[in-house]
Scaffold this active site. Sequence first.
Site, PDB file in Angstrom:
ATOM      1  N   VAL A  63     -19.147  16.341   1.663  1.00 49.58           N
ATOM      2  CA  VAL A  63     -19.029  15.444   2.811  1.00 49.58           C
ATOM      3  C   VAL A  63     -19.354  14.004   2.403  1.00 49.58           C
ATOM      4  O   VAL A  63     -19.397  13.114   3.236  1.00 49.58           O
ATOM      5  CB  VAL A  63     -19.973  15.904   3.958  1.00 49.58           C
ATOM      6  CG1 VAL A  63     -19.580  17.294   4.455  1.00 49.58           C
ATOM      7  CG2 VAL A  63     -21.448  15.899   3.534  1.00 49.58           C
TER       8      VAL A  63
ATOM      9  N   HIS B 288     -15.388  20.548   5.020  1.00 51.62           N
ATOM     10  CA  HIS B 288     -16.626  20.549   5.816  1.00 51.62           C
ATOM     11  C   HIS B 288     -16.891  19.225   6.533  1.00 51.62           C
ATOM     12  O   HIS B 288     -18.019  18.957   6.922  1.00 51.62           O
ATOM     13  CB  HIS B 288     -17.826  20.905   4.914  1.00 51.62           C
ATOM     14  CG  HIS B 288     -17.856  22.344   4.511  1.00 51.62           C
ATOM     15  ND1 HIS B 288     -18.612  22.832   3.463  1.00 51.62           N
ATOM     16  CD2 HIS B 288     -17.220  23.427   5.031  1.00 51.62           C
ATOM     17  CE1 HIS B 288     -18.431  24.145   3.343  1.00 51.62           C
ATOM     18  NE2 HIS B 288     -17.591  24.531   4.274  1.00 51.62           N
TER      19      HIS B 288
ATOM     20  N   PRO C 264     -21.813  24.964 -14.737  1.00 54.27           N
ATOM     21  CA  PRO C 264     -22.732  25.195 -15.853  1.00 54.27           C
ATOM     22  C   PRO C 264     -23.470  26.527 -15.747  1.00 54.27           C
ATOM     23  O   PRO C 264     -23.973  27.042 -16.747  1.00 54.27           O
ATOM     24  CB  PRO C 264     -23.714  24.016 -15.777  1.00 54.27           C
ATOM     25  CG  PRO C 264     -23.559  23.436 -14.415  1.00 54.27           C
ATOM     26  CD  PRO C 264     -22.194  23.800 -13.919  1.00 54.27           C
ATOM     27  N   GLU C 265     -23.515  27.092 -14.530  1.00 55.22           N
ATOM     28  CA  GLU C 265     -24.210  28.375 -14.305  1.00 55.22           C
ATOM     29  C   GLU C 265     -23.211  29.422 -13.830  1.00 55.22           C
ATOM     30  O   GLU C 265     -22.271  29.089 -13.117  1.00 55.22           O
ATOM     31  CB  GLU C 265     -25.265  28.231 -13.185  1.00 55.22           C
ATOM     32  CG  GLU C 265     -26.232  27.086 -13.347  1.00 55.22           C
ATOM     33  CD  GLU C 265     -27.236  27.352 -14.444  1.00 55.22           C
ATOM     34  OE1 GLU C 265     -27.458  28.541 -14.761  1.00 55.22           O
ATOM     35  OE2 GLU C 265     -27.780  26.375 -14.990  1.00 55.22           O
TER      36      GLU C 265
ATOM     37  N   GLN D  25     -15.518  20.654  -0.346  1.00 62.17           N
ATOM     38  CA  GLN D  25     -16.584  20.991   0.602  1.00 62.17           C
ATOM     39  C   GLN D  25     -17.533  19.810   0.752  1.00 62.17           C
ATOM     40  O   GLN D  25     -18.404  19.813   1.609  1.00 62.17           O
ATOM     41  CB  GLN D  25     -17.385  22.186   0.084  1.00 62.17           C
ATOM     42  CG  GLN D  25     -16.593  23.465  -0.052  1.00 62.17           C
ATOM     43  CD  GLN D  25     -17.405  24.513  -0.790  1.00 62.17           C
ATOM     44  OE1 GLN D  25     -18.234  25.202  -0.220  1.00 62.17           O
ATOM     45  NE2 GLN D  25     -17.182  24.630  -2.084  1.00 62.17           N
TER      46      GLN D  25
ATOM     47  N   SER E  24     -21.430  26.869  -5.652  1.00 63.62           N
ATOM     48  CA  SER E  24     -22.144  28.131  -5.860  1.00 63.62           C
ATOM     49  C   SER E  24     -21.339  29.314  -5.328  1.00 63.62           C
ATOM     50  O   SER E  24     -21.659  30.459  -5.606  1.00 63.62           O
ATOM     51  CB  SER E  24     -23.520  28.077  -5.198  1.00 63.62           C
ATOM     52  OG  SER E  24     -23.382  27.720  -3.843  1.00 63.62           O
TER      53      SER E  24
ATOM     54  N   GLY F 144     -17.870  23.254  -9.481  1.00 66.37           N
ATOM     55  CA  GLY F 144     -19.168  22.807  -8.975  1.00 66.37           C
ATOM     56  C   GLY F 144     -19.581  23.356  -7.629  1.00 66.37           C
ATOM     57  O   GLY F 144     -20.212  22.657  -6.843  1.00 66.37           O
TER      58      GLY F 144
ATOM     59  N   ALA G 100     -19.014  19.540 -14.657  1.00 68.46           N
ATOM     60  CA  ALA G 100     -17.711  19.044 -14.200  1.00 68.46           C
ATOM     61  C   ALA G 100     -17.313  17.770 -14.921  1.00 68.46           C
ATOM     62  O   ALA G 100     -16.173  17.634 -15.375  1.00 68.46           O
ATOM     63  CB  ALA G 100     -17.777  18.790 -12.693  1.00 68.46           C
TER      64      ALA G 100
HETATM   65  P1  OAD Z   1     -24.494  24.292  -3.897  1.00 74.22           P
HETATM   66  O1  OAD Z   1     -25.681  23.386  -3.937  1.00 74.22           O
HETATM   67  O2  OAD Z   1     -24.654  25.606  -3.223  1.00 74.22           O
HETATM   68  O3  OAD Z   1     -23.981  24.591  -5.385  1.00 74.22           O
HETATM   69  C1  OAD Z   1     -23.814  23.577  -6.329  1.00 74.22           C
HETATM   70  C2  OAD Z   1     -23.236  24.209  -7.582  1.00 74.22           C
HETATM   71  O4  OAD Z   1     -22.976  23.159  -8.491  1.00 74.22           O
HETATM   72  C3  OAD Z   1     -24.148  25.203  -8.289  1.00 74.22           C
HETATM   73  O5  OAD Z   1     -23.425  26.394  -8.571  1.00 74.22           O
HETATM   74  C4  OAD Z   1     -24.525  24.492  -9.602  1.00 74.22           C
HETATM   75  O6  OAD Z   1     -24.651  25.399 -10.703  1.00 74.22           O
HETATM   76  C5  OAD Z   1     -23.333  23.587  -9.791  1.00 74.22           C
HETATM   77  N1  OAD Z   1     -23.579  22.364 -10.577  1.00 74.22           N
HETATM   78  C6  OAD Z   1     -24.711  21.637 -10.727  1.00 74.22           C
HETATM   79  N2  OAD Z   1     -24.495  20.562 -11.513  1.00 74.22           N
HETATM   80  C7  OAD Z   1     -23.183  20.598 -11.857  1.00 74.22           C
HETATM   81  C8  OAD Z   1     -22.329  19.762 -12.638  1.00 74.22           C
HETATM   82  N3  OAD Z   1     -22.785  18.644 -13.224  1.00 74.22           N
HETATM   83  N4  OAD Z   1     -21.031  20.137 -12.766  1.00 74.22           N
HETATM   84  C9  OAD Z   1     -20.548  21.248 -12.171  1.00 74.22           C
HETATM   85  N5  OAD Z   1     -21.298  22.062 -11.431  1.00 74.22           N
HETATM   86  C10 OAD Z   1     -22.597  21.753 -11.259  1.00 74.22           C
HETATM   87  O7  OAD Z   1     -23.308  23.427  -3.261  1.00 74.22           O
HETATM   88  P2  OAD Z   1     -21.945  23.933  -2.583  1.00 74.22           P
HETATM   89  O8  OAD Z   1     -21.438  25.164  -3.255  1.00 74.22           O
HETATM   90  O9  OAD Z   1     -21.046  22.762  -2.526  1.00 74.22           O
HETATM   91  O10 OAD Z   1     -22.026  22.417   3.599  1.00 74.22           O
HETATM   92  O11 OAD Z   1     -22.449  24.302  -1.140  1.00 74.22           O
HETATM   93  C11 OAD Z   1     -21.535  24.776  -0.185  1.00 74.22           C
HETATM   94  C12 OAD Z   1     -21.866  24.192   1.185  1.00 74.22           C
HETATM   95  O12 OAD Z   1     -23.204  24.539   1.532  1.00 74.22           O
HETATM   96  C13 OAD Z   1     -21.836  22.684   1.232  1.00 74.22           C
HETATM   97  O13 OAD Z   1     -20.546  22.167   1.460  1.00 74.22           O
HETATM   98  C14 OAD Z   1     -22.750  22.351   2.371  1.00 74.22           C
HETATM   99  C15 OAD Z   1     -23.795  23.460   2.299  1.00 74.22           C
HETATM  100  O14 OAD Z   1     -24.134  23.955   3.506  1.00 74.22           O
HETATM  101  C16 OAD Z   1     -22.017  21.290   4.382  1.00 74.22           C
HETATM  102  O15 OAD Z   1     -22.533  20.247   4.079  1.00 74.22           O
HETATM  103  C17 OAD Z   1     -21.308  21.412   5.651  1.00 74.22           C
END
Ligand code: OAD
Length: 259
Positions: free
Chosen positions: A113, A129, A228-229, A111, A203, A201, A245
């Site tokens: 970019v 995305h 981690p959450e 996901q 949400s 990684g 990760a």
């Molecule tokens: P989020 O910001 O929603 O979630 C990030 C996740 O990463 C959370 O669940 C954190 O707990 C986790 N996290 C943080 N640090 C970490 C680490 N070191 N290792 C592993 N996990 C960790 O981001 P996305 O789920 O990617 O769309 O968001 C989905 C989409 O929403 C994105 O692709 C974006 C946004 O709109 C576009 O840009 C088009």
Amino acid sequence: MSPLNVDPTPFGDPTHRAAERLRCASRVTVVTGAGVSAASGVPTFRGEDGLWCNFRVEELATAEAFARDPRLVWEWYEWRRNTIAACAPNRAHEVVAQWSHRYPKFTLITQNVDGLHERADTANVVRFHGSIWELSCWERCAASPTRWRDETVPFPALPPRCLDCGGLARPGVVWFGEAIDADVLERSFATLDCDVCLVVGTSGVVYPAAGLADEARRRGAFAIEINPEPTEATQRFDLAIPGKAEVVLDELERMLAAK
Ligand code: OAD
């Protein structure tokens, strides 16, 4: 626990269990989100560092927001492009890249970019995305290619313009309310017939990406989450590894290499 405080059954440990699954797998699909790039210094979208100038991602990443104020939306993307340009892939990107060259059938659906998976030399990447390093014509003028690459940081002037018609250019990413490219969807769903589906990684709140592991599982894959959450999706996985990760993937790779 034994008197030495050592778990006598290491295979009950989720990371060991995941390593066992990965060891036997030949078809592996990995799905990543912003958390994979967190250790590189790329801000995630939700959580502590999720706000930009008090705006949430859902208020900026929409066609409506762009139509209302293209400069504001571009300022946010410019800030993200500047930040990402100064970042390098981390251990999580490296491990995924190694696996992409090792497994007979491997696909990464990201996901993200930011392009960091590609910079780590990952093979078979599906950019779910889009890419922040691509632009397209906001007016969809007939002359311009659907998307073109532009790594200029910073832009000499905002908002950037279409190379052909001179109208507004937009980031080559998928915004809320927009459909995922049909070809991208088709390629993604074709890879869900796999042995292991590893989701790292994210949400798990943005669909259709958040439903990919459910579909893989429905087709018989063993689904693993690394985060981690706990997330909204955690309960739906066969195995959840609580951890970062860059740490967990490194551990998994060391376990796989040890045998
Ligand atoms: P989020 O910001 O929603 O979630 C990030 C996740 O990463 C959370 O669940 C954190 O707990 C986790 N996290 C943080 N640090 C970490 C680490 N070191 N290792 C592993 N996990 C960790 O981001 P996305 O789920 O990617 O769309 O968001 C989905 C989409 O929403 C994105 O692709 C974006 C946004 O709109 C576009 O840009 C088009």
